[in-house]
Design a protein around this motif. Structure first.
Motif, short mmCIF file in Angstrom:
data_model
loop_
_atom_site.label_atom_id
_atom_site.label_comp_id
_atom_site.label_asym_id
_atom_site.label_seq_id
_atom_site.Cartn_x
_atom_site.Cartn_y
_atom_site.Cartn_z
N GLN A 1 -10.72 -43.73 64.01
CA GLN A 1 -9.54 -43.87 63.15
C GLN A 1 -8.83 -45.20 63.42
O GLN A 1 -8.39 -45.88 62.48
N ILE B 1 -21.81 -44.09 61.03
CA ILE B 1 -20.51 -44.58 60.55
C ILE B 1 -20.22 -45.96 61.14
O ILE B 1 -19.71 -46.85 60.46
N LEU C 1 -16.15 -38.29 57.79
CA LEU C 1 -15.87 -38.79 59.14
C LEU C 1 -16.16 -37.74 60.21
O LEU C 1 -16.42 -38.08 61.37
#
Length: 703
Positions: free
Chosen positions: A163, A327, A319
């Motif tokens: 994040q 990712i 996510l």
């Protein structure tokens, strides 16, 4: 007419706006056209030479009433193929080359001045351009200056650090996953809001991921090749690079499946979903929005406006569900593919090879042109001041302002005499028109670049520093008063725009030059050229999107139910007309995607024609009006409109335009409005049955 680039290196200012869309004439002694139905000049009017209508470009073997696009510029189209370094070619490109030459002189002088005071705009402009032109330095550096950012990505080990990295990439403008920035609240235009919008795709449109036609498959294949080769350049083996490319394609395909298409994105109300930060965090828990906003200087925000909630829900799921390694690969790809020109030549060569498939370009633009565009996009107002001094006179600004005032007056009359709109809606429309702000040439208040550090050490460092600075400039507006002095285009830009939340039209100095605008040309030519653009931008405030904003820029329905239905019905006729246009075999214009631009062309040209008639009445009263180069003022008006929209375009670029661009192809922008205008029929003596004349029952009438 805001035509956007296909690059993913969008600035925060551009994002905020997105939230809210020459040759010498020859004297002619022949009639205006060979058609027997063509109007001839009044016998009492003297014929004098004119400027800006290029007579040699007219194809007189074609009747203006059969194909005005070919009549007005057929010879030019035959004699001006697209150069190898371009994907389309027209007057805008010719003016662009001339403007680039001026800007190049400014930039090279700045780059040669190594004694400019440190911290001055001159030093920053010179060092930015010089670092970008240092090809030897770029090759020597390799990934040296990108490695710190790649290390940040590599260090991601869990959702929390992921994040934080996504938040960092927001400041770097890589385009990873989505875009978040500050712009006016579209339903409360006196305050700034945090806006979030879908993104994250490396190909030009979601359909390239989702469709299985031959064209889409070819683009996908080229994209995978581009990714694979780039990962190999970064040190991966063939097998590892191919595996990484497949992972990125899979993740981006997920994003594409969750993305709204371009037609759906045109609905401003559907893209306005205000929620508290707590609500957003509950709906999209894996984004870590409170932490993201706090990290990026927006910790004071209590609400966010989410453009596409379904998309963000999918990102949140992704996510959590996708392998962290994939990712991280995606984030690395988004980073490196956003800066190819700041890396060794092999990287930009790979990016260009992919663009060849999507656009049909034959030859990469030379380095200095790419660096000139990059400097303009980064420090445009710093050296734009120098450009204005060279290319834009106070007299030109005064003339342009007078034209806008006349067009605004004509628009007011069209609203007042409208036969299908109620008095209540008319009053709101006039209120909005009267509140319209007009910006001409250059900002009254220039940007302050003092907090941006630029040096000659590394072009890549400069690019990333400029992106972070630009992001900070955007987010620091939050909580403050609306800045109505801000421009979203630089002074040299050859374009214009209407901004709904600001209710403003903006015309940079770069657009206000021949052949688009010439203070010495006669009024008919100027009104048909730049006047057509002015009318276009002004009436964007009343197209299918713009009409949903009120005089203060708020997203509010100020139309009566009946008037709204009337407008929608009339706009539907325009959409149907354009959806029938087919520039390539089995390829049709998307009348819904291009609706706003088509309506602005329709309404704008009608309004500007009325403004020209008012201007001619002031000058000549009921007396004869001058025939110039064998053409009446009305004929010159339509010729000027058409000659500035002639262009040749590669088939690949045309296919991509149809898929992604809200503007119709130039040939249909030219003839579409004229086919519905009795004023055009009268000017050239066109009759029912000819191709440029629509039957009355099929004719579109907006204003």
């Amino acid at each position: 007419m805001k035509r956007t680039s296909t690059t993913r290196q969008a600035t925060a200012a551009a994002f905020a706006l997105a939230l809210a869309g020459c040759a010498t004439s020859q004297t002619a002694t022949t009639p205006a056209a060979t058609s027997s139905t063509t109007a001839t000049p009044p016998p009492t009017a003297a014929s004098v030479p004119g400027r800006s209508i290029v007579l040699a470009d007219i194809d007189r073997s074609v009747s203006p009433c059969e194909d005005f696009y070919r009549f007005s510029g057929g010879n030019w189209l035959k004699n001006n193929p697209v150069p190898a370094y371009a994907t389309r070619w027209g007057p805008r490109n010719l003016l662009g080359d001339r403007t680039q030459a001026t800007l190049r002189r400014i930039l090279e002088e700045a780059a040669a001045n190594t004694s400019a005071p440190k911290g001055s705009n001159l030093q920053k402009v010179g060092d930015f351009y010089a670092s970008g032109m240092d090809s030897v330095g770029l090759e020597k550096a390799g990934l040296k200056y990108l490695q710190p950012e790649l290390n940040w990505i590599a260090a991601v080990k869990d959702l929390k650090t992921l994040q934080a990295e996504i938040a960092r990439q927001q400041t770097l403008g890589t385009g990873a996953f989505f875009r978040a920035g500050v712009g006016p609240d579209r339903k409360q235009s006196t305050v700034y809001a945090v806006n979030m919008s879908q993104g994250g795709l490396g190909m030009p449109d979601r359909d390239y991921y989702l469709k299985d036609d031959a064209r889409s498959k070819a683009v996908r294949t080229a994209y995978v090749t581009y990714m694979t080769n780039t990962f190999k350049l970064m040190g991966d083996s063939e097998a590892t690079a191919a595996k990484k490319a497949a992972a990125v394609l899979r993740l981006e395909t997920r994003l594409a499946q969750a993305s709204k298409d371009r037609v759906a994105l045109r609905d401003p109300n559907a893209s306005y979903n205000k929620m508290t930060l707590a609500e957003a965090n509950k709906q999209f828990p894996n984004l870590g929005l409170p932490t993201l906003l706090a990290q990026n200087g927006l910790g004071a925000a209590k609400e966010v406006i989410v453009g596409q909630p379904e998309f963000f829900a999918e990102v949140s799921n992704l996510l959590k569900q996708e392998p962290l390694s994939d990712i991280k690969t995606y984030l690395a790809w988004q980073l490196v593919s956003s800066v190819p020109s700041a890396l060794p030549k092999s990287y930009s060569d790979e990016a260009f090879r992919f663009s060849q498939v999507t656009s049909g370009a034959k030859q990469q633009s030379v380095r200095w042109k790419r660096m000139q565009a990059a400097t303009d996009g980064t420090l445009g107002e710093a050296f734009g001041q120098l450009y204005v001094d060279k290319a834009f006179s106070p007299e030109a600004k005064a003339k342009a302002l007078q034209m806008v005032a006349n067009i605004k007056e004509s628009m007011a009359e069209h609203i007042q005499t409208n036969t299908w709109m109620s008095d209540a809606t008319k009053q709101e429309a006039l209120k909005k028109l009267n509140a319209l702000r007009v910006k001409i040439g250059y900002p009254d208040k220039w940007k302050d670049y003092s907090a941006l550090n630029i040096s000659r050490e590394s072009y890549l460092k400069n690019v990333l520093a400029a992106r972070q600075w630009n992001y900070q400039q955007n987010v620091k507006k939050f909580g403050g008063p609306i800045d109505r002095t801000e421009w979203s285009m630089t002074p040299p830009t050859i374009n214009a725009y209407y901004n709904p939340p600001m209710n403003e039209i903006v015309f940079p100095a770069g657009y206000l030059q021949p052949p688009f605008f010439d203070p010495e040309a006669d009024d008919a030519v100027n009104y048909g050229a730049i006047g057509g653009v002015m009318g276009h931008e002004m009436t964007h405030g009343f197209d299918d999107q713009g009409r949903q904003y009120d005089s203060e820029g708020n997203l509010r329905d100020w139309w009566t139910k009946e008037d709204g239905e009337q407008f929608t019905q009339r706009a539907g006729v325009v959409g149907k007309q354009y959806s029938a246009f087919s520039p390539l075999d089995s390829v049709y214009v998307n009348g819904k995607l291009t609706m706003g631009e088509n309506l602005a062309d329709f309404a704008g040209l009608t309004i500007v024609y009325g403004a020209l008639q008012k201007q001619l009445q002031k000058q000549y009263g009921s007396g004869p009006r001058p025939v110039i180069d064998g053409f009446t003022p009305e004929q010159r008006f339509f010729l000027s409109w058409a000659q500035l929209r002639r262009s040749n375009i590669r088939p690949e670029a045309l296919r991509q335009q149809i898929l992604t661009d809200p503007h119709s192809p130039d040939q249909y922008r030219t003839i579409g409005p004229l086919m519905n205008m009795p004023q055009f029929y009268q000017a050239f003596g066109c009759q029912q049955g000819q191709k440029m004349v629509r039957p009355d029952a099929e004719r579109a009438v907006i204003w």
